[in-house]
Design a protein around this motif. Structure first.
Motif, mmCIF file in Angstrom:
data_model
loop_
_atom_site.group_PDB
_atom_site.id
_atom_site.type_symbol
_atom_site.label_atom_id
_atom_site.label_comp_id
_atom_site.label_asym_id
_atom_site.label_seq_id
_atom_site.Cartn_x
_atom_site.Cartn_y
_atom_site.Cartn_z
ATOM 1 N N LEU A 53 19.142 35.386 30.056
ATOM 2 C CA LEU A 53 17.864 35.652 29.403
ATOM 3 C C LEU A 53 17.932 37.034 28.775
ATOM 4 O O LEU A 53 18.389 37.986 29.408
ATOM 5 N N GLU A 79 6.822 35.464 30.503
ATOM 6 C CA GLU A 79 6.656 34.038 30.792
ATOM 7 C C GLU A 79 8.010 33.372 31.001
ATOM 8 O O GLU A 79 8.194 32.569 31.922
ATOM 9 N N LEU A 80 8.979 33.740 30.149
ATOM 10 C CA LEU A 80 10.325 33.192 30.303
ATOM 11 C C LEU A 80 10.961 33.664 31.606
ATOM 12 O O LEU A 80 11.653 32.902 32.291
ATOM 13 N N HIS A 128 10.140 31.685 34.717
ATOM 14 C CA HIS A 128 10.918 30.451 34.865
ATOM 15 C C HIS A 128 12.382 30.764 35.175
ATOM 16 O O HIS A 128 13.051 30.011 35.878
ATOM 17 N N PHE A 129 12.877 31.878 34.638
ATOM 18 C CA PHE A 129 14.273 32.268 34.852
ATOM 19 C C PHE A 129 14.530 32.605 36.313
ATOM 20 O O PHE A 129 15.483 32.151 36.929
#
Length: 320
Positions: free
Chosen positions: A8, A28-29, A32-33
């Motif tokens: 990421l 936000e990413l 999830h990462f």
């Protein structure tokens, strides 16, 4: 053992976003990462972050580098993930970092480490606008079985050096060369646990096994990676390999011999395989150029070795 790799970076974000939008999108990413914590961006520099991780079963290797001032693991992440692992973290930045965990505040100097529990919140801040760290997540039950009083080492600075630093060096090496994990995921997870247990004060019987297994295996992997990278240097030698690995030449030769082949045999095999790969290209470069580029100084010697290894001359191997 299943292997999962993740990456990421803010370089992946869409163009044209404001600084606030970039951070919100990344946050936000990031959830999830790796739902292990939250980041607070620095206000005086553009937001930038890059991280990658390798998951081998329940063992995880990861590193992060970015312009943020704090790293937090909140109660909500603890409840959401139900993560019963330890996190061995190393400050790979250039400034001290202050950490609060289990009601205790301590400082992590550059290069030092700390053992954290992922089933409890923590907070790291130092006022600087950049953070860089490497971490390894290890199964709690397994590490406790190897180091019964390991909880006494949680939430305090651990000095650099010894098996713990070797574990983190090994992790950094694998994160730079993730392909190695595909071939030996199970062994790598075991080696990391051995090194962590050894560095944290494993029981005497466990420590003996870890010393024989984990430390030598990790050093062998480092030696093999250096050899793979530099075999084409015409004057590459066991002495240079040992110097690059920070080990004695005798120790390096012992590691390689125990693993099945001497330095000379491995070096020749790597050079010949590379030459065969280049010769397989139809109407490619001259044979002499290929030989020299693969580390051979003598064309006649190359021809003899190639024929002995593959059963045909380099000329006959052209285009095959």
């Amino acid at each position: 053992m299943p292997v999962l790799k993740k990456m990421l970076s803010t370089d992946m974000l869409p163009e044209g976003l404001s600084e606030r939008q970039r951070f919100m999108f990344f946050a936000e990413l990031f959830e999830h990462f790796s739902n292990t914590g939250e980041l607070d961006p620095a206000e005086d520099v553009p937001f930038r972050a890059a991280m990658n991780s390798i998951h081998v079963g329940t063992t995880m290797l990861g590193r992060c580098d970015g312009t943020f001032t704090t790293v937090r693991r909140e109660k909500r992440q603890v409840l959401a993930t139900n993560d019963d692992r330890y996190c061995l973290a190393r400050n790979t930045g250039s400034r001290e970092s202050r950490v609060t965990h289990r009601g205790r505040e301590f400082t992590m100097r550059p290069g030092s480490m700390a053992l954290l529990k992922l089933d409890e919140p923590f907070f790291a801040a130092d006022g600087m606008n950049q953070k860089r760290f490497t971490n390894v997540h290890l199964p709690m039950a397994t590490l406790k079985a190897l180091v019964p009083d390991v909880d006494n080492l949680v939430a305090r600075e651990l000095e650099s050096g010894g098996a713990l630093s070797l574990a983190m060096d090994y992790s950094d090496l694998l994160l730079r060369h993730p392909g190695a994990v595909d071939e030996a995921g199970f062994a790598i997870a075991n080696h990391l646990m051995d090194l962590a247990a050894l560095g944290l004060g494993a029981r005497r019987d466990v420590a003996a096994n870890a010393q024989r297994g984990g430390v030598r295996a990790v050093r062998l992997q480092s030696v093999l990676m250096i050899l793979q990278k530099r075999f084409a240097e015409p004057d590459f030698s066991a002495q240079k390999l040992a110097a690059a690995a920070g080990l004695s030449e005798r120790y390096v030769n012992e590691l390689l011999y125990e693993a099945g082949a001497s330095f000379t045999m491995r070096l020749l095999e790597l050079r010949l395989r590379k030459a065969a790969e280049l010769l397989a290209v139809p109407a490619g470069r001259r044979i002499s150029d290929i030989a020299f580029d693969c580390g051979f100084n003598d064309l006649s010697y190359f021809n003899r070795c190639f024929r002995r290894r593959f059963g045909l001359t380099p000329t006959a191997a052209r285009g095959r």
